[in-house]
Scaffold this active site. Structure first.
Site, PDB file in Angstrom:
ATOM      1  N   VAL A   8       0.882  -1.125   0.123  1.00 43.57           N
ATOM      2  CA  VAL A   8       0.010  -0.119  -0.073  1.00 43.57           C
ATOM      3  C   VAL A   8       0.890   1.259   0.049  1.00 43.57           C
ATOM      4  CG1 VAL A   8      -1.910  -1.069   1.107  1.00 43.57           C
ATOM      5  CG2 VAL A   8      -0.290  -0.080   2.489  1.00 43.57           C
ATOM      6  N   SER A   9       0.341   2.237  -0.427  1.00 48.01           N
ATOM      7  CA  SER A   9       1.245   3.392  -0.840  1.00 48.01           C
ATOM      8  C   SER A   9       1.227   4.518   0.324  1.00 48.01           C
ATOM      9  CB  SER A   9       0.985   4.159  -2.094  1.00 48.01           C
ATOM     10  OG  SER A   9      -0.189   4.541  -2.348  1.00 48.01           O
ATOM     11  N   THR A  10       0.095   4.585   1.205  1.00 50.78           N
ATOM     12  CA  THR A  10      -0.086   5.463   2.328  1.00 50.78           C
ATOM     13  C   THR A  10      -0.562   4.794   3.638  1.00 50.78           C
ATOM     14  OG1 THR A  10      -2.428   5.996   1.832  1.00 50.78           O
ATOM     15  CG2 THR A  10      -0.851   7.212   0.509  1.00 50.78           C
TER      16      THR A  10
END
Length: 182
Positions: A8-10
């Site tokens: 996941v990026s955040t």
């Protein structure tokens, strides 16, 4: 062995759904990462690929969890292939290098990467042309204002050394040297 990779990026996103899908797909070891896919330096992805042995399979829930663009995906698939392992995507069943169509899939992805690169180059060039038409200046900002440049040249013409003038304006001697060249 079947490995999974979840990303996941955040910090606001949750890996739970990806983990459940990977476990349901039979993954025995899952590497987790919370970092942007736009970054090529992803430590957990590096560890995942390093752990692969011939005959292993790397599974992701979707290719966008692995790579942001086709070129990055091709590089990762190449590393997986070099390890002697296969690759599968749950969301895109056609992206399966463990099937008999693996070479075809990789060839199609290669063509897509080439096309994508050409489109990016075209868009970048068009954007640069539009920016120049609006008067946007590219490159590094000059260390000295036009007034300071003129003053530095006057001092050089008066006999001051480049080193002295550079110290006066708190810039490198190379900056002053470039001013005095025709």
């Amino acid at each position: 062995m079947i490995y999974g990779y979840a990303r996941v990026s955040t910090t606001g996103q949750d890996l739970a759904q990806q983990l459940a899908q990977l476990e349901a797909a039979g993954c025995t070891k899952i590497y987790r990462e919370k970092i942007s896919g736009a970054l090529t330096e992803r430590p957990q992805l590096r560890r995942t690929i390093a752990a692969l042995d011939p005959g292993d399979v790397l599974i992701v829930t979707a290719t966008d969890r692995l790579a942001r663009n086709t070129r990055d995906l091709l590089n990762i698939l190449h590393a997986v292939k070099e390890a002697g392992a296969g690759f599968r995507s749950i969301a895109e069943p056609m992206v399966d290098t463990t099937s008999q169509f693996a070479e075809v899939i990789i060839a199609v992805l290669g063509i897509a990467a080439s096309w994508e690169r050409a489109r990016i180059t075209e868009r970048t060039a068009a954007g640069r042309t539009q920016a120049k038409a609006r008067g946007v200046k590219f490159g590094r900002k000059t260390a000295l204002t036009p007034h300071q440049q003129a003053e530095a040249l006057r001092k050089l013409d008066a006999g001051d050394t480049q080193r002295t003038v550079a110290a006066l304006f708190n810039v490198s001697q190379a900056t002053i040297s470039r001013l005095s060249k025709p």
